[in-house]
Motif scaffolding. Structure first.
Motif, PDB file in Angstrom:
ATOM      1  N   LYS A   2       0.851  -1.196   0.000  1.00 47.31           N
ATOM      2  CA  LYS A   2       0.000   0.000   0.000  1.00 47.31           C
ATOM      3  C   LYS A   2       0.885   1.244   0.000  1.00 47.31           C
ATOM      4  CE  LYS A   2      -3.657  -2.576   0.545  1.00 47.31           C
ATOM      5  NZ  LYS A   2      -4.684  -2.713  -0.439  1.00 47.31           N
ATOM      6  N   ILE A   3       1.154   1.778  -1.172  1.00 46.07           N
ATOM      7  CA  ILE A   3       2.107   2.881  -1.291  1.00 46.07           C
ATOM      8  C   ILE A   3       1.447   4.248  -1.431  1.00 46.07           C
ATOM      9  CG2 ILE A   3       3.917   1.402  -2.250  1.00 46.07           C
ATOM     10  CD1 ILE A   3       3.175   2.519  -5.028  1.00 46.07           C
ATOM     11  N   ILE A   4       0.120   4.289  -1.534  1.00 45.96           N
ATOM     12  CA  ILE A   4      -0.583   5.566  -1.673  1.00 45.96           C
ATOM     13  C   ILE A   4      -1.206   5.939  -0.336  1.00 45.96           C
ATOM     14  CG2 ILE A   4      -2.455   6.791  -2.837  1.00 45.96           C
ATOM     15  CD1 ILE A   4      -1.974   5.000  -5.270  1.00 45.96           C
ATOM     16  N   SER A   5      -0.805   7.093   0.179  1.00 51.11           N
ATOM     17  CA  SER A   5      -1.325   7.580   1.461  1.00 51.11           C
ATOM     18  C   SER A   5      -2.704   8.209   1.255  1.00 51.11           C
ATOM     19  CB  SER A   5      -0.376   8.633   2.035  1.00 51.11           C
ATOM     20  OG  SER A   5      -0.460   9.839   1.273  1.00 51.11           O
ATOM     21  N   PRO A   6      -3.431   8.435   2.351  1.00 49.57           N
ATOM     22  CA  PRO A   6      -4.720   9.112   2.215  1.00 49.57           C
ATOM     23  C   PRO A   6      -4.607  10.490   1.551  1.00 49.57           C
ATOM     24  CG  PRO A   6      -4.585   8.043   4.339  1.00 49.57           C
ATOM     25  CD  PRO A   6      -3.214   7.928   3.713  1.00 49.57           C
ATOM     26  N   LEU A  45     -16.712  14.108  -6.771  1.00 52.25           N
ATOM     27  CA  LEU A  45     -16.389  15.301  -5.998  1.00 52.25           C
ATOM     28  C   LEU A  45     -17.127  15.292  -4.659  1.00 52.25           C
ATOM     29  CD1 LEU A  45     -15.012  18.045  -5.659  1.00 52.25           C
ATOM     30  CD2 LEU A  45     -16.970  19.064  -6.875  1.00 52.25           C
ATOM     31  N   ALA A  46     -18.413  14.995  -4.692  1.00 50.97           N
ATOM     32  CA  ALA A  46     -19.188  14.963  -3.452  1.00 50.97           C
ATOM     33  C   ALA A  46     -18.628  13.928  -2.480  1.00 50.97           C
ATOM     34  CB  ALA A  46     -20.659  14.668  -3.765  1.00 50.97           C
ATOM     35  N   MET A  47     -18.325  12.745  -2.995  1.00 52.43           N
ATOM     36  CA  MET A  47     -17.796  11.699  -2.120  1.00 52.43           C
ATOM     37  C   MET A  47     -16.443  12.111  -1.536  1.00 52.43           C
ATOM     38  SD  MET A  47     -17.363   7.609  -2.705  1.00 52.43           S
ATOM     39  CE  MET A  47     -15.788   7.589  -3.527  1.00 52.43           C
ATOM     40  N   THR A  48     -15.604  12.735  -2.345  1.00 54.11           N
ATOM     41  CA  THR A  48     -14.294  13.170  -1.867  1.00 54.11           C
ATOM     42  C   THR A  48     -14.440  14.250  -0.795  1.00 54.11           C
ATOM     43  OG1 THR A  48     -13.300  12.603  -3.986  1.00 54.11           O
ATOM     44  CG2 THR A  48     -12.061  14.122  -2.591  1.00 54.11           C
ATOM     45  N   LEU A  49     -15.335  15.180  -1.018  1.00 56.84           N
ATOM     46  CA  LEU A  49     -15.528  16.265  -0.061  1.00 56.84           C
ATOM     47  C   LEU A  49     -16.043  15.780   1.289  1.00 56.84           C
ATOM     48  CD1 LEU A  49     -17.043  19.011  -2.394  1.00 56.84           C
ATOM     49  CD2 LEU A  49     -14.753  19.005  -1.354  1.00 56.84           C
ATOM     50  N   VAL A  50     -16.830  14.710   1.298  1.00 58.04           N
ATOM     51  CA  VAL A  50     -17.392  14.232   2.573  1.00 58.04           C
ATOM     52  C   VAL A  50     -16.578  13.117   3.218  1.00 58.04           C
ATOM     53  CG1 VAL A  50     -19.731  14.923   1.928  1.00 58.04           C
ATOM     54  CG2 VAL A  50     -19.008  12.550   1.587  1.00 58.04           C
ATOM     55  N   THR A  51     -15.478  12.710   2.578  1.00 57.93           N
ATOM     56  CA  THR A  51     -14.666  11.621   3.121  1.00 57.93           C
ATOM     57  C   THR A  51     -13.790  12.114   4.271  1.00 57.93           C
ATOM     58  OG1 THR A  51     -14.664  10.398   1.049  1.00 57.93           O
ATOM     59  CG2 THR A  51     -12.871   9.915   2.569  1.00 57.93           C
ATOM     60  N   ASP A  52     -13.671  11.282   5.280  1.00 57.62           N
ATOM     61  CA  ASP A  52     -12.836  11.578   6.446  1.00 57.62           C
ATOM     62  C   ASP A  52     -11.396  11.187   6.146  1.00 57.62           C
ATOM     63  OD1 ASP A  52     -11.794  12.136   8.914  1.00 57.62           O
ATOM     64  OD2 ASP A  52     -12.842  10.525   9.964  1.00 57.62           O
ATOM     65  N   PHE A  53     -10.711  12.075   5.426  1.00 64.28           N
ATOM     66  CA  PHE A  53      -9.292  11.938   5.144  1.00 64.28           C
ATOM     67  C   PHE A  53      -8.735  13.344   4.967  1.00 64.28           C
ATOM     68  CE2 PHE A  53      -9.013  11.312   0.197  1.00 64.28           C
ATOM     69  CZ  PHE A  53     -10.073  12.165  -0.029  1.00 64.28           C
ATOM     70  N   PRO A  54      -7.414  13.505   4.878  1.00 65.26           N
ATOM     71  CA  PRO A  54      -6.836  14.846   4.928  1.00 65.26           C
ATOM     72  C   PRO A  54      -7.402  15.862   3.940  1.00 65.26           C
ATOM     73  CG  PRO A  54      -5.111  13.229   5.221  1.00 65.26           C
ATOM     74  CD  PRO A  54      -6.363  12.467   4.890  1.00 65.26           C
ATOM     75  N   LEU A  55      -7.819  15.457   2.751  1.00 64.20           N
ATOM     76  CA  LEU A  55      -8.330  16.424   1.788  1.00 64.20           C
ATOM     77  C   LEU A  55      -9.852  16.484   1.736  1.00 64.20           C
ATOM     78  CD1 LEU A  55      -5.732  16.050  -1.105  1.00 64.20           C
ATOM     79  CD2 LEU A  55      -5.779  17.679   0.769  1.00 64.20           C
ATOM     80  N   LEU A 106      -6.123  -0.591  -5.095  1.00 63.46           N
ATOM     81  CA  LEU A 106      -5.248  -1.667  -4.613  1.00 63.46           C
ATOM     82  C   LEU A 106      -3.994  -1.129  -3.936  1.00 63.46           C
ATOM     83  CD1 LEU A 106      -5.484  -4.130  -7.635  1.00 63.46           C
ATOM     84  CD2 LEU A 106      -6.472  -4.444  -5.353  1.00 63.46           C
ATOM     85  N   LEU A 107      -3.561   0.047  -4.329  1.00 58.58           N
ATOM     86  CA  LEU A 107      -2.319   0.617  -3.801  1.00 58.58           C
ATOM     87  C   LEU A 107      -2.528   1.599  -2.648  1.00 58.58           C
ATOM     88  CD1 LEU A 107      -0.402   1.260  -7.145  1.00 58.58           C
ATOM     89  CD2 LEU A 107      -0.116  -0.648  -5.537  1.00 58.58           C
ATOM     90  N   THR A 108      -3.789   1.886  -2.317  1.00 60.63           N
ATOM     91  CA  THR A 108      -4.086   2.852  -1.260  1.00 60.63           C
ATOM     92  C   THR A 108      -4.226   2.162   0.095  1.00 60.63           C
ATOM     93  OG1 THR A 108      -5.183   4.385  -2.766  1.00 60.63           O
ATOM     94  CG2 THR A 108      -5.775   4.553  -0.441  1.00 60.63           C
ATOM     95  N   ASP A 109      -3.651   2.799   1.117  1.00 60.92           N
ATOM     96  CA  ASP A 109      -3.786   2.325   2.484  1.00 60.92           C
ATOM     97  C   ASP A 109      -5.038   2.988   3.082  1.00 60.92           C
ATOM     98  OD1 ASP A 109      -3.628   1.559   5.104  1.00 60.92           O
ATOM     99  OD2 ASP A 109      -1.574   2.278   5.412  1.00 60.92           O
ATOM    100  N   TYR A 110      -6.168   2.301   2.995  1.00 64.62           N
ATOM    101  CA  TYR A 110      -7.431   2.849   3.490  1.00 64.62           C
ATOM    102  C   TYR A 110      -7.539   2.810   5.003  1.00 64.62           C
ATOM    103  CZ  TYR A 110      -9.124   2.952  -1.308  1.00 64.62           C
ATOM    104  OH  TYR A 110      -9.291   3.252  -2.646  1.00 64.62           O
ATOM    105  N   GLN A 111      -6.622   2.160   5.680  1.00 66.03           N
ATOM    106  CA  GLN A 111      -6.638   2.085   7.142  1.00 66.03           C
ATOM    107  C   GLN A 111      -5.850   3.223   7.788  1.00 66.03           C
ATOM    108  OE1 GLN A 111      -8.907  -0.014   8.250  1.00 66.03           O
ATOM    109  NE2 GLN A 111      -9.092  -0.560   6.091  1.00 66.03           N
ATOM    110  N   GLN A 112      -4.950   3.838   7.024  1.00 65.07           N
ATOM    111  CA  GLN A 112      -4.139   4.949   7.515  1.00 65.07           C
ATOM    112  C   GLN A 112      -5.043   6.166   7.648  1.00 65.07           C
ATOM    113  OE1 GLN A 112      -0.720   5.659   5.081  1.00 65.07           O
ATOM    114  NE2 GLN A 112      -0.133   7.513   6.156  1.00 65.07           N
ATOM    115  N   THR A 113      -4.837   6.964   8.677  1.00 61.67           N
ATOM    116  CA  THR A 113      -5.701   8.130   8.886  1.00 61.67           C
ATOM    117  C   THR A 113      -5.046   9.435   8.462  1.00 61.67           C
ATOM    118  OG1 THR A 113      -4.966   8.312  11.177  1.00 61.67           O
ATOM    119  CG2 THR A 113      -6.993   7.067  10.742  1.00 61.67           C
ATOM    120  N   GLN A 114      -3.761   9.473   8.296  1.00 63.10           N
ATOM    121  CA  GLN A 114      -3.079  10.724   7.889  1.00 63.10           C
ATOM    122  C   GLN A 114      -2.221  10.494   6.691  1.00 63.10           C
ATOM    123  OE1 GLN A 114      -3.719  13.754   9.050  1.00 63.10           O
ATOM    124  NE2 GLN A 114      -5.154  12.898  10.490  1.00 63.10           N
TER     125      GLN A 114
END
Length: 114
Positions: A2-6, A45-55, A106-114
């Motif tokens: 998992k090489i892609i951070s949130p 866009l809507a999903m990204t804006l409401v997601t609990d991640f840094p952006l 597949l490359l994103t760490d969905y468990q990482q919070t930052q």
């Protein structure tokens, strides 16, 4: 691996929105294929804006759920142009964007919070 951070995933989400918005003009998507691109831009866009991640802005949707949505959407986008009989340009766009969404997922760490 998992090489892609949130945060990186967030940037890729916003790039994806721009790609969906630009595709009708740049690739010549018309009819259902064009309308779908605009709808997917708004939804992504809507999903990204409401997601609990840094952006994310509202941080209402857990990042792990965001990941599950993309795990479903990616393969659907690969199959959709065949079901809807899209022309070559539209078919190619949706297959490529679907594969990219699958690979990013597949490359994103969905468990990482930052």
């Amino acid at each position: 691996m998992k090489i892609i951070s949130p945060t990186q995933h967030g940037y890729l989400d916003y790039v994806t929105v721009v790609l969906f918005l630009a595709a009708p003009t740049l690739i010549g998507l018309t009819g259902v294929a064009g309308a779908l691109a605009y709808a997917l831009a708004a939804i992504h866009l809507a999903m990204t804006l409401v997601t609990d991640f840094p952006l994310g802005v509202a941080k209402l949707l857990p990042f792990s759920i965001h990941g599950w949505v993309e795990r479903v959407v990616g393969p659907v986008l690969v199959l959709l142009p065949f079901a809807l009989g899209f022309d070559t340009a539209a078919r190619s766009f949706y297959i490529v964007i679907g594969i990219v969404i699958v690979v990013v997922g597949l490359l994103t760490d969905y468990q990482q919070t930052q």
